[in-house]
Design a protein around this motif. Structure first.
Motif, PDB file in Angstrom:
ATOM      1  N   GLU A 100       0.825  -1.206   0.000  1.00  0.00           N
ATOM      2  CA  GLU A 100       0.000   0.000   0.000  1.00  0.00           C
ATOM      3  C   GLU A 100       0.862   1.260   0.000  1.00  0.00           C
ATOM      4  OE1 GLU A 100      -3.072   0.491  -0.549  1.00  0.00           O
ATOM      5  OE2 GLU A 100      -3.479  -1.647  -0.768  1.00  0.00           O
TER       6      GLU A 100
ATOM      7  N   ARG B 131       2.308   1.539  -3.482  1.00  0.00           N
ATOM      8  CA  ARG B 131       1.283   1.919  -4.450  1.00  0.00           C
ATOM      9  C   ARG B 131       0.885   3.384  -4.281  1.00  0.00           C
ATOM     10  NH1 ARG B 131      -4.448   1.615  -4.862  1.00  0.00           N
ATOM     11  NH2 ARG B 131      -5.075   1.458  -7.040  1.00  0.00           N
TER      12      ARG B 131
ATOM     13  N   ARG C 280       1.291   6.076  -7.095  1.00  0.00           N
ATOM     14  CA  ARG C 280       0.115   6.791  -7.580  1.00  0.00           C
ATOM     15  C   ARG C 280       0.361   8.304  -7.574  1.00  0.00           C
ATOM     16  NH1 ARG C 280      -3.439   7.278 -11.002  1.00  0.00           N
ATOM     17  NH2 ARG C 280      -3.126   5.032 -11.069  1.00  0.00           N
TER      18      ARG C 280
ATOM     19  N   GLU D  66       3.412   1.375 -12.467  1.00  0.00           N
ATOM     20  CA  GLU D  66       2.207   0.987 -11.733  1.00  0.00           C
ATOM     21  C   GLU D  66       1.711  -0.365 -12.215  1.00  0.00           C
ATOM     22  OE1 GLU D  66      -1.542   3.321  -9.965  1.00  0.00           O
ATOM     23  OE2 GLU D  66      -1.426   3.399 -12.150  1.00  0.00           O
TER      24      GLU D  66
ATOM     25  N   LEU E 206       1.369  -3.775  -9.890  1.00  0.00           N
ATOM     26  CA  LEU E 206       0.144  -4.556  -9.758  1.00  0.00           C
ATOM     27  C   LEU E 206       0.368  -6.016 -10.157  1.00  0.00           C
ATOM     28  CD1 LEU E 206      -2.477  -2.020 -11.138  1.00  0.00           C
ATOM     29  CD2 LEU E 206      -2.050  -2.637  -8.760  1.00  0.00           C
TER      30      LEU E 206
END
Length: 201
Positions: free
Chosen positions: A46, A49, A53, A180, A184
């Motif tokens: 998290e 990410r 982001r 990204e 993922l």
């Protein structure tokens, strides 16, 4: 790292127990370091990410701003270009008109040759005047072309500069989006995300 290895030259590779698609490419050191930290558990998925982001949004915003700047600079260059074309066209028309007058007067003189010395002198004076008009128009046209080049050069350089910045910004944005996607896929392979959630993301 257990989940990722980074050979010399910042070539990023993933190594897992289960068979997955492997992609090799050269990456920046900060991205290779983040993947290593993620594999070692130094940062959570998290956290990684969220950081990524933010980078994606920042890079996309920079690309959008540069594209807006490019549109504005191109519009300015368009105005300069249209003005330059107008100047060159007007100057060229003047030159063509002067050359046409000279040709017509020359044809007239040869068709109706003056029978007296006075007539010859008058015809010569008229031809000399037309010749001078042509030379003046040629000089004016050359000056307009030189001025046009001087006016267009800064506009061209400004467009080229912003265009290069746009290219770099778009490449940076594409790199962030690619990262990204890699993050993922890594999370999906390690079981940090359910497959359907990863696909939605």
């Amino acid at each position: 790292a257990e989940g990722a290895t980074c050979p010399p030259g910042n070539t990023l590779a993933y190594k897992f127990d289960t068979p997955i698609e492997v992609t090799l490419r050269r990456v920046y050191s900060e991205w290779a370091g983040l993947v290593q930290d993620l594999g070692l558990g130094a940062v959570s998925f998290e956290q990684a990410r969220l950081r990524l982001r933010e980078d994606v949004e920042a890079a996309s915003a920079i690309a959008a701003r540069n594209l807006q700047r490019l549109a504005a600079v191109v519009e300015d260059a368009k105005i300069v270009f249209q003005d330059a074309i107008s100047r060159a066209s007007e100057s060229g028309s003047t030159l063509l008109a002067a050359a046409g007058d000279l040709q017509r007067n020359r044809d007239t003189v040869f068709e109706v040759l003056p029978r007296s010395s006075k007539g010859c002198r008058q015809a010569a004076e008229e031809l000399a005047l037309c010749r001078n008009n042509v030379l003046t128009a040629v000089q004016a046209n050359g000056q307009v072309l030189v001025t046009t080049q001087r006016l267009l050069r800064p506009a061209h350089k400004a467009v080229a500069k912003v265009l290069l910045e746009c290219q770099r910004a778009i490449e940076s944005s594409q790199e962030q989006w690619r990262r990204e996607g890699e993050l993922l896929r890594l999370a999906k392979a390690r079981g940090w995300l359910f497959a359907d959630v990863a696909e939605d993301l």
